[in-house]
Design a protein around this motif. Sequence first.
Motif, short mmCIF file in Angstrom:
data_model
loop_
_atom_site.label_atom_id
_atom_site.label_comp_id
_atom_site.label_asym_id
_atom_site.label_seq_id
_atom_site.Cartn_x
_atom_site.Cartn_y
_atom_site.Cartn_z
N SER A 185 0.82 -1.21 0.00
CA SER A 185 0.00 0.00 0.00
C SER A 185 0.86 1.26 0.00
N TYR A 186 1.92 1.25 0.80
CA TYR A 186 2.82 2.40 0.89
C TYR A 186 3.46 2.71 -0.46
N LEU A 187 3.94 1.67 -1.13
CA LEU A 187 4.61 1.87 -2.42
C LEU A 187 3.62 2.16 -3.55
N ILE A 188 2.48 1.48 -3.52
CA ILE A 188 1.47 1.70 -4.56
C ILE A 188 0.97 3.14 -4.55
N ARG A 189 0.81 3.71 -3.36
CA ARG A 189 0.35 5.11 -3.28
C ARG A 189 1.33 6.04 -3.99
N GLN A 190 2.61 5.76 -3.87
CA GLN A 190 3.60 6.60 -4.56
C GLN A 190 3.51 6.42 -6.07
N LEU A 191 3.34 5.18 -6.51
CA LEU A 191 3.20 4.92 -7.95
C LEU A 191 1.91 5.54 -8.48
N GLN A 192 0.84 5.46 -7.72
CA GLN A 192 -0.43 6.04 -8.15
C GLN A 192 -0.31 7.56 -8.30
N ALA A 193 0.40 8.21 -7.38
CA ALA A 193 0.56 9.66 -7.45
C ALA A 193 1.29 10.07 -8.73
N LYS A 194 2.33 9.35 -9.06
CA LYS A 194 3.07 9.66 -10.29
C LYS A 194 2.21 9.37 -11.52
N LEU A 195 1.46 8.28 -11.47
CA LEU A 195 0.59 7.93 -12.59
C LEU A 195 -0.51 8.97 -12.76
N ALA A 196 -1.10 9.40 -11.66
CA ALA A 196 -2.17 10.41 -11.73
C ALA A 196 -1.66 11.70 -12.35
#
Length: 325
Positions: A185-196
């Motif tokens: 969850s911690y890492l996915i949130r960072q990837l999601q922010a960049k993707l967004a």
Amino acid sequence: MTSQFTPPWWAKSPHIQTILPVLTKRPTPALRRERLELADGDFLDLDWLGQPDEGKPIVMAIHGLEGSARSHYASRLLHACEARGLAAVVHHHRSCSGESNRLPRSYHSGDTQDVAHSINHIRARYPNSPILAVGYSLGGNVLGKFLGEQQSDSPIARAVVVSAPLRLAACAKRLEKGFSRVYQSYLIRQLQAKLAFKVTDTRLGPAMPVHAHEVAQLSTFYDFDDKVTAPLHGFTDVHDYYDRASGLPFLRRITTPTLVLHAADDPFMTDAVIPRADELSSAVEYELNRYGGHVGFINGGSPWRPQFYLERRILDFLQAVPAAK
């Protein structure tokens, strides 16, 4: 081989080993940034510690998923290099140096071309300085794959691979279970922010494989890699990506003296990452520790000022013999 790593009684939990280093990290030494422009219009950033002397080795660090020169493990390695009088450089994956990269594509666990570009640049500038490489987690998988691809043509003199997810599919599934979901969850949130950021960018958005309303649905590595990583980087699907990008099959081709270091209790891994003897070349030394967590390896001190096994082990291996390449 038999490890000399022993955790203190208070740090035997894999989660303490994994989380405490993040909470107690030291400030990163002063670094000098160098930007490399790429033929595809993108860029890579290198962060340098010190000025390499003629003929003296250069320690090159390759960080993990969403890491950087500021990551706890990279910062500690830089401090250790400084103490030993070694020049060092951190290779940043695209989008990880504090600035978004320019293209829809980013980086992935099997992307050895960008690392090769950085290495070739360093070799061209310092042709008589051996490169001693260290890869952590995702960066360790990249480094192991790179060394196997290069075989006897490797420009690396010696290497260390730390906590690498050498079987990507198994590690992705591991991170969907138990407390490991916290790390996902911690890492996915960072990837999601960049993707967004990219999907809402008027220039990049049309080339992205998902729409803005789909970003929040990509809550596991498996989903993110299937819907984003694979299509952006030329893979058929997530299975094709995990199969072709996993580093384990490349270990038997390595000719560079290489240390591969794992912890059996790593919450990012399963036993699938542990290579059999016939999956290792004679150039690879494998060290499996009972404890250590993910890029942890706390071996002393206190919970407020932990001491670590990794930096001494890494640099002792890299400096064990004169590097001749």
